[in-house]
Structure formats: structure tokens, C-alpha cells
Design an enzyme around this catalytic site. Sequence first.
Site, PDB file in Angstrom:
ATOM      1  N   CYS A  97     -65.583 -12.908 -29.351  1.00 38.29           N
ATOM      2  CA  CYS A  97     -64.805 -12.329 -28.256  1.00 38.29           C
ATOM      3  C   CYS A  97     -65.743 -11.689 -27.231  1.00 38.29           C
ATOM      4  O   CYS A  97     -66.589 -10.878 -27.587  1.00 38.29           O
ATOM      5  CB  CYS A  97     -63.846 -11.291 -28.814  1.00 38.29           C
ATOM      6  SG  CYS A  97     -62.881 -10.516 -27.529  1.00 38.29           S
ATOM      7  N   LYS A 136     -65.447 -16.648 -36.724  1.00 38.26           N
ATOM      8  CA  LYS A 136     -65.181 -17.368 -35.463  1.00 38.26           C
ATOM      9  C   LYS A 136     -66.265 -16.959 -34.468  1.00 38.26           C
ATOM     10  O   LYS A 136     -66.482 -15.767 -34.249  1.00 38.26           O
ATOM     11  CB  LYS A 136     -63.797 -16.987 -34.934  1.00 38.26           C
ATOM     12  CG  LYS A 136     -63.437 -17.662 -33.606  1.00 38.26           C
ATOM     13  CD  LYS A 136     -61.941 -17.493 -33.316  1.00 38.26           C
ATOM     14  CE  LYS A 136     -61.516 -18.184 -32.043  1.00 38.26           C
ATOM     15  NZ  LYS A 136     -61.645 -17.366 -30.846  1.00 38.26           N
ATOM     16  N   ASN A 220     -62.885 -25.508 -31.445  1.00 31.21           N
ATOM     17  CA  ASN A 220     -61.888 -24.800 -30.639  1.00 31.21           C
ATOM     18  C   ASN A 220     -62.287 -24.864 -29.165  1.00 31.21           C
ATOM     19  O   ASN A 220     -63.452 -24.850 -28.833  1.00 31.21           O
ATOM     20  CB  ASN A 220     -61.813 -23.330 -31.106  1.00 31.21           C
ATOM     21  CG  ASN A 220     -61.034 -22.436 -30.158  1.00 31.21           C
ATOM     22  OD1 ASN A 220     -61.569 -21.457 -29.643  1.00 31.21           O
ATOM     23  ND2 ASN A 220     -59.780 -22.754 -29.916  1.00 31.21           N
ATOM     24  N   GLY A 221     -61.254 -24.919 -28.326  1.00 31.96           N
ATOM     25  CA  GLY A 221     -61.482 -24.815 -26.885  1.00 31.96           C
ATOM     26  C   GLY A 221     -60.960 -26.004 -26.107  1.00 31.96           C
ATOM     27  O   GLY A 221     -61.509 -27.108 -26.207  1.00 31.96           O
ATOM     28  N   GLY A 222     -59.892 -25.773 -25.357  1.00 37.28           N
ATOM     29  CA  GLY A 222     -59.476 -26.736 -24.340  1.00 37.28           C
ATOM     30  C   GLY A 222     -58.613 -27.901 -24.790  1.00 37.28           C
ATOM     31  O   GLY A 222     -58.362 -28.798 -23.978  1.00 37.28           O
ATOM     32  N   GLY A 242     -55.346 -22.571 -29.065  1.00 37.14           N
ATOM     33  CA  GLY A 242     -54.966 -21.266 -28.525  1.00 37.14           C
ATOM     34  C   GLY A 242     -53.893 -21.376 -27.463  1.00 37.14           C
ATOM     35  O   GLY A 242     -52.698 -21.406 -27.747  1.00 37.14           O
TER      36      GLY A 242
END
Length: 343
Positions: A97, A136, A220-222, A242
Site C-alpha cells: 500500500c 501482498k 494483481n492489477g488491471g 480489485g
Amino acid sequence: MHDLIIPPKVSIAPMVDVTDKHFRYFMRLLTKKALLYTEMITCEGIYHGDEEKLLAFNSVEHPVALQIAASSVEQIKKAMPKIKNWDYDEINLNAGCPSDRVSGNLMGACLMAYPELVRDMLFTIKEYTDKPVTVKHRIGIDGKNILPSDFKRTLFDTYEDMHHFVSVIREAKPERYTIHARIAILEGLSPKENREIPPLRYEEVYRLKEEFPELSIEINGGFKTIEEIKAQLDKVDSVMIGRLARDNPFVMKYVDSIYGESSSSKLTRRQIIEEFISYAELCQDKGENAYYAIGHMDGLFLGKRGSKRWKQILNTPASHNIKASELLRISLKELPQEVLDEV
Ligand SMILES: Cc1cc2nc3c(=O)[nH]c(=O)nc-3n(C[C@H](O)[C@H](O)[C@H](O)COP(=O)(O)O)c2cc1C
């Protein structure tokens, strides 16, 4: 023992102000299989705060993973006895994060500059639980002006940097590595920009899986469609979703088909809303903020006729004195019937 599939093929990402227990209840109507994450909760918050308020969840949410943030082993030691009181299926450590609030405190993504600390934190979590412990993180970080000045360098953005990070933390044997496939720039970009501006570098996640085939790697991502998600599973073990789940939740009803279920969920929007009416009533009976709970369904009509009216209904001012459950009943009368009944 819950039906937790390790590694999951699909998980729904930790998202602050989104993936609270109401959102997770909503998601569980759409997918029985995906692993659901909580919002990130700091260990300090857990130690000092109201355990019930922060950690309670509904048993229908299983499998559900708690994501924690900490900046030291001591913080984890203080929080874990409380966390142990709750039957989470997995504990995940946040090392991805980019928020100032988090990185300024040596939490989240800036931990990628401290692989030994992350390793020790993972070891410590494992001392308290037999459940899977996961992490993560990002591809890398740009820690300029955030990391202490005694650091020889503040840019950790090459594949080799990530390789080194993983090589160190794997000593603690985390059960899964979820990698948001872009770097985090710790100064100058907001968390939102940090999810959009640094380019996605999927190839480096695939390479990591090739070089560490024994590790469970989640990308993860997009990802925006079920087809894109499925395609990832040829290269990595699982996919975390997400914003798609937040912005276009109806798509999540196809997730279980990825697990080889004979057919996708047949649930219609009408049935989802009907289920949520009962849930909103329960929230109202318990004195919880049911308006907030139904707000999580905002994207249910994305791209469909009636979307604007749906949002208007959900945002009816509290001064109108209409209960949240009643707002949902109104929507069933006012929204286009063919969209409500679309399978
Ligand atoms: C509103 C919001 C809040 C988020 N909060 C967290 C968080 O608490 N912990 C975390 O690890 N990532 C957080 N993220 C990042 C997501 O977990 C995910 O890594 C990111 O959105 C990229 O995936 P996507 O492209 O599928 O959305 C958040 C993302 C959003 C949109």
C-alpha cells in the site's frame, strides 16, 4: 474446516472503505468460491481498538482473509492474540500500500526496502496461527524522500530487486505472494494515482513464477474481464481482482465458472436485491447503518438501462426517512424489469 481452496484461483482484493463486511456479504451472493479480503487493518488499530467492530464478520463470508498492516514485529505480537479470537481463513501482510499515512509509518509498500523485516513479521504471524500466512506486495518501489537518508539508494524497481525481496521473505514460507504488477511511487502520487500511473509489468510476475515454480504466485492489477482473468491462470496460480468487483460487481457472478463449476450463477439482479433486502433489515434491526451497506451495490447496473435511477434511489437523502430496505423495494418496482431479470 472451511472450503478454502489454496491457492484460490480468484480473490477479491483488500480495499479500504470498500471491502467491509457488507461488501463481502454482497460478493458472497455472487461467488461462492473466490477468496474475500477484508480492508487493510493496522495492528496498532487492532491492539488499541474495538475488536468486535474491527474484526467481526459474518460466517457466510468464508473463505475470508484478514489483511493486516504493521511496521514492526512488536506490533504484530500485540495484535495477534486478538486476531486469533476470530476464525479468519488466512492472514495477509500488506507490503504494497503506497499511502503516505502508511509509508510514513514504515508500513505497506515501503516495507519492500526491508525484506528481512517482512520475513521476520511473517515468521511472527506464523507463531500465532496455523492458518495460511500470505503477503501482498508490488513489483518494486520508488522510495525517494520517504526512505531514511542512510539508505544507499531509494529506487528498488528492477526485476532483480523484486527477486531479492522474494528470495529473502521466502525463508518464512508464506503460502502465497500476491503481486500488484506495478511499482509504488511513495512520494508525489496519491494512492489512486499509484494504481493507475506506474505501468503494469505482468511479464515480471510471470518470470518470477518461472524462476520460483514452487511458490504460489497471485497476479494483481488491471484485469477487466473474466476472459482476461482465466488467461492468467496459464501463467500464474491465481488472480486478485480489485476495482472490477467494486465497479461492475455483476461480473463477479461468472467467477465460479473459472473453478470449473458446471454453470455460472443464475442469480439475477432482482434476486440479489431481494437477498439484500433481508440483509438490510437485519442491519436495521441491529442498529447498523444499512444505507452504508446498500451503497456498496452502486455498480450493480453498470452500463445498463436504469443505472442512473438506481444510483439516485441508493442516494436518497436520509432526511426522506425511507429505510434502506424500503429503497431496495422501490428499486424493484422502478427499474427496467428486463434488466432486473437478466440472467
Ligand atoms: C479504494 C481502494 C482501496 C484499496 N485499499 C487497499 C488495501 O487496504 N490494501 C491493499 O493491499 N490494497 C488496497 N488497494 C489496492 C487493491 O487491493 C489492488 O491491489 C489494486 O486496486 C489493483 O487491482 P485492480 O486493478 O484489480 O483494482 C485498494 C484499492 C482501491 C481501489
